[in-house]
Design an enzyme around this catalytic site. Structure first.
Site, mmCIF file in Angstrom:
data_model
loop_
_atom_site.group_PDB
_atom_site.id
_atom_site.type_symbol
_atom_site.label_atom_id
_atom_site.label_comp_id
_atom_site.label_asym_id
_atom_site.label_seq_id
_atom_site.Cartn_x
_atom_site.Cartn_y
_atom_site.Cartn_z
ATOM 1 N N HIS A 19 0.859 -1.171 0.000
ATOM 2 C CA HIS A 19 0.000 0.000 0.000
ATOM 3 C C HIS A 19 0.897 1.223 0.000
ATOM 4 O O HIS A 19 2.068 1.151 0.358
ATOM 5 C CB HIS A 19 -0.968 0.024 1.174
ATOM 6 C CG HIS A 19 -0.322 -0.133 2.523
ATOM 7 N ND1 HIS A 19 0.317 0.893 3.152
ATOM 8 C CD2 HIS A 19 -0.217 -1.206 3.333
ATOM 9 C CE1 HIS A 19 0.775 0.455 4.313
ATOM 10 N NE2 HIS A 19 0.482 -0.809 4.447
ATOM 11 N N ASN A 329 1.038 8.035 15.133
ATOM 12 C CA ASN A 329 0.135 8.255 16.267
ATOM 13 C C ASN A 329 0.703 9.427 17.070
ATOM 14 O O ASN A 329 1.478 9.261 18.015
ATOM 15 C CB ASN A 329 0.030 6.990 17.121
ATOM 16 C CG ASN A 329 -1.097 7.085 18.139
ATOM 17 O OD1 ASN A 329 -1.249 8.092 18.819
ATOM 18 N ND2 ASN A 329 -1.899 6.045 18.234
ATOM 19 N N ARG A 441 0.990 14.295 5.689
ATOM 20 C CA ARG A 441 0.551 15.602 6.167
ATOM 21 C C ARG A 441 0.820 16.701 5.145
ATOM 22 O O ARG A 441 1.862 16.711 4.490
ATOM 23 C CB ARG A 441 1.276 15.973 7.467
ATOM 24 C CG ARG A 441 1.135 14.973 8.592
ATOM 25 C CD ARG A 441 -0.146 15.198 9.378
ATOM 26 N NE ARG A 441 -1.233 14.364 8.866
ATOM 27 C CZ ARG A 441 -1.505 13.125 9.289
ATOM 28 N NH1 ARG A 441 -0.773 12.584 10.221
ATOM 29 N NH2 ARG A 441 -2.529 12.459 8.783
ATOM 30 N N ASN A 571 -4.709 24.460 9.423
ATOM 31 C CA ASN A 571 -4.089 23.883 8.235
ATOM 32 C C ASN A 571 -4.585 22.456 8.038
ATOM 33 O O ASN A 571 -4.310 21.570 8.839
ATOM 34 C CB ASN A 571 -2.560 23.874 8.397
ATOM 35 C CG ASN A 571 -1.860 23.098 7.292
ATOM 36 O OD1 ASN A 571 -2.473 22.697 6.293
ATOM 37 N ND2 ASN A 571 -0.567 22.870 7.452
ATOM 38 N N THR A 572 -5.337 22.251 6.974
ATOM 39 C CA THR A 572 -5.759 20.882 6.661
ATOM 40 C C THR A 572 -5.359 20.574 5.223
ATOM 41 O O THR A 572 -5.192 21.479 4.415
ATOM 42 C CB THR A 572 -7.277 20.702 6.889
ATOM 43 O OG1 THR A 572 -7.624 19.336 6.651
ATOM 44 C CG2 THR A 572 -8.100 21.585 5.971
#
Lengths: 628, 49
Positions: A19, A329, A441, A571-572
């Protein structure tokens, strides 16, 4: 082409066929480029051979595959096959159905990985050129190398924790100079990553993409509830035996992933926890599942802390490097930072399998070729801005193709001041600049930005722009210099991989019985002066923005700060739910037009939604992306 | 050819010669799958791959 003594040595790293396939290119030990295949193919978690990512990294360096010294694949397929066979053998006769499903894939394709890779790579070779040699380091070595070699440390403990590679699921290593020595390993089927994934599945999220949703859900659990304590007790009593040194054994009676087609043994889990598995993502998440998420998050943190303590004792090092899926995490990472076990912590921003491509290339350079390593003062990741960049001409060409009206800012100062005004006016801005990020991110080059002080911002971003679950939190970007004015954090967090609390003085009081209020009432309660980025437990997933690595984004935050003194923006990532983060100006424009974003900024070009011609859209695009 | 030498090298390094008959049978079965045109598409389960 033959390498001369003076010509640089290029190493191509590849991660694929599992993946998140990706490619990374290293030149004389320095990182040139790295990118996920999904960003080019627009297929989330694309696992195919990363043809377009390979093409990009070679183009970025201006070389062909013939100029590459070695191609390094991020794991050892035969060792993985050994694990598969031995696992089926150990669990036989159970697992026959899974065996009959898995083995044809292996004997038809994966067992011949070398041939598959050679065939795919030949497409990049000029006529008559020889294929560079193929190398296969171990999966956890690739992770460890991706964590240690780009880090700023000369000597560090390395902790890698993920679902599974070949055999290893957890490893502690010691990085010194240009070497990595593995000290401890926990092998399949005992896996912290797969334990977390089993809970992800039980709570109704997708394995391998919903883990961070489970992490985001955990703070909604009630820490004082009897049920949360009961769940934690069940996990530690029945599911996992955690030792003092952080090593652990799973009780495989409760898990089906080793030989079955599900993660967990449903009848046993139902009996143990007393709740059924949550069936679909679309239904509301009940308090039971929030408590369950909190319980497994606590257990995960406990194990990570114990492993880190062991790593400290085994290596004697005061610095720690982290990689592997569990290193994403960020709540556990925050706890690790707070624990003070290590003076400094560095986490690979592409900690998942995509980062294995970079780690594999670096491992071959430093370990395989025994090349010396000089740690960079900050790190060698270039801010993780390692993907493609688009010129002003390319941006304008895209705008012309869509007949999109554009306003050009004369210079950077005008640009950041205009955008700061827009943010200040409550607008949601698509911010597309420079090189694309490597890792999951968005760090301010492919981001959607908003004002964190706006009480409606979280709801608006979740439901009208990202089209995702309302409970999910948003992260802040903050000027590196000002981070301690807003958050209780002891170090920088340039890759948005550490969760820490919002400062006490910015918080607002909570009403009595807050923990027992319905989810939506709790969610939309104004918990701080920065409500859009303050999670339900007053925490925030922080990105510190440095002038050194991203001067334009830093200038924007600084301009925003000049307005009212707030050095923080929401911030996304620039995408909708299920869509890979945008790569090209075209991806950005289409995403902008399909959502209720107000403005799009690409380079110096500013586009306002109200001026745009409508995009032919019958709504079918929502089905293009499989929800993650 | 490189596949055979890879497998042999792997078995030698790992000292797992007991896997040899299993792998041989599986590869022969694999040939049947390939020539039979059967599908080798599997659902995504983490550890299958």
């Amino acid at each position: 082409m033959t390498q001369t003594k003076t010509s640089p040595l290029y190493i191509l790293g590849i991660s694929a066929y599992y993946h998140d396939s990706a490619a990374a290119l290293v030149k004389d030990g320095s990182i040139v480029a790295a990118a996920h295949e999904e960003r080019f193919t627009r297929k989330k978690h694309d696992a195919d051979f990363p043809a377009r990512a390979v093409n990009y990294v070679l183009e970025e360096a201006g070389i062909s595959l013939a100029d590459v010294e070695s191609v390094v694949f991020y794991d050892k397929p035969l060792l993985k096959f050994e694990r598969l066979l031995e696992t089926y053998h150990a669990f036989a006769p159970s697992g026959l159905k899974s065996f009959l499903t898995a083995i044809p894939v292996w004997i038809k394709e994966k067992l011949f990985m070398r041939a598959m890779l050679e065939k795919a790579l030949k497409e990049f070779l000029p006529e008559g050129a020889a294929l560079p040699p193929l190398r296969f380091p171990e999966h956890h070595l690739s992770h460890a190398a991706s964590a240690f070699f780009p880090s700023p440390f000369e000597d560090a403990a390395i902790l890698t924790v993920d679902g599974v590679g070949e055999w290893a699921t957890t490893s502690i290593s010691h990085g010194r100079g240009n070497g990595i020595a593995t000290l401890r390993e926990i092998d399949f089927p005992h896996s912290l990553g797969l334990l977390y994934s089993a809970f992800t599945a039980y709570c109704g999220f997708k394995v391998n993409s919903g883990e961070y949703k489970l992490m985001g859900l955990a703070p909604y659990g009630d820490p004082n509830a009897e049920q949360t304590r009961f769940f934690e007790d069940c996990i530690e009593r029945e599911l996992i035996d955690i030792r003092e040194d952080g090593s652990y054994l799973l009780n495989m009676r409760y898990f089906s992933y080793a030989t079955g087609l599900r993660m967990y043994n449903e009848p046993l889990w139902r009996r143990l926890f007393g709740i059924p598995p949550r069936t679909a993502e679309s239904e509301d998440v009940g308090q039971d599942y929030m408590n369950m998420a909190m319980a497994i998050q606590h257990v995960t943190e406990k194990i990570v802390l114990r492993l880190a303590r062991s790593a400290r004792e085994l290596t004697g090092s005061t610095c720690l490097c982290l990689a592997g899926g569990v290193a994403l995490n960020c709540v556990a990472n925050g706890k690790l930072l707070e624990s003070g076990l290590f003076d400094r912590i560095w986490i690979q921003p592409a900690s998942g399998d995509a980062g294995g491509a970079l780690g594999a290339a670096l491992a071959w350079w430093h370990i395989g070729l025994d090349k010396p390593r000089v740690p960079e003062a900050h790190d060698a990741m270039l801010g993780s801005y390692l993907g493609p960049e688009f010129s002003s001409d390319e941006v304008l060409r895209t705008c012309r193709r869509f007949q999109a009206p554009v306003h050009m800012a004369a210079d950077e100062s005008e640009l950041v001041n205009t955008v700061a005004d827009l943010l200040d006016a409550g607008k949601v801005v698509g911010w597309f600049q420079g090189r694309m990020e490597y890792g999951p991110r968005a760090l301010g080059n492919r981001s959607i930005l908003g004002d964190p002080r706006n009480p409606e911002m979280q709801k608006r971003l979740n439901l009208k722009i990202k089209y995702r679950e309302g409970f999910r939190p948003f992260a802040p970007s903050v000027l590196e210099e000002d981070v301690r004015e807003y958050f209780d954090i002891a170090s920088d967090s340039p890759y948005m991989l550490i969760v820490e609390p919002v400062k006490e003085e910015l918080r607002k009081p909570l009403p009595d019985g807050y923990a027992s209020l319905p989810l939506w009432e709790r969610l939309y309660w104004q918990r701080s002066t920065l409500p859009a980025i303050t999670h339900i437990d007053f925490s925030a997933r922080i990105q510190t923005v440095s002038r050194r690595t991203n001067p334009r984004y830093w200038a924007l935050l600084n301009a925003f700060k000049q307005r009212h003194g707030c050095a923080v923006v929401v911030n996304t990532s620039f995408n909708v739910r299920g869509e890979p983060v945008v790569c090209t100006p075209e991806d950005a424009y289409i995403c902008f037009m399909r959502t209720e974003m107000d403005c799009l900024v690409m380079g110096n070009a500013i586009l306002y939604k109200e001026e745009q011609p409508s995009l032919p859209d019958d709504g079918r695009w929502r089905k293009e992306y499989v929800l993650d | 050819m490189s596949f055979t030498s890879d497998i042999w090298g792997f078995l030698k390094v790992r000292k797992k010669f007991w896997l040899l008959p299993l792998i041989t049978v599986l590869v022969l079965l694999g040939a049947l799958v390939v020539f039979g045109g059967g599908s080798a598409v599997a659902p995504f389960i983490y550890t299958l791959f």
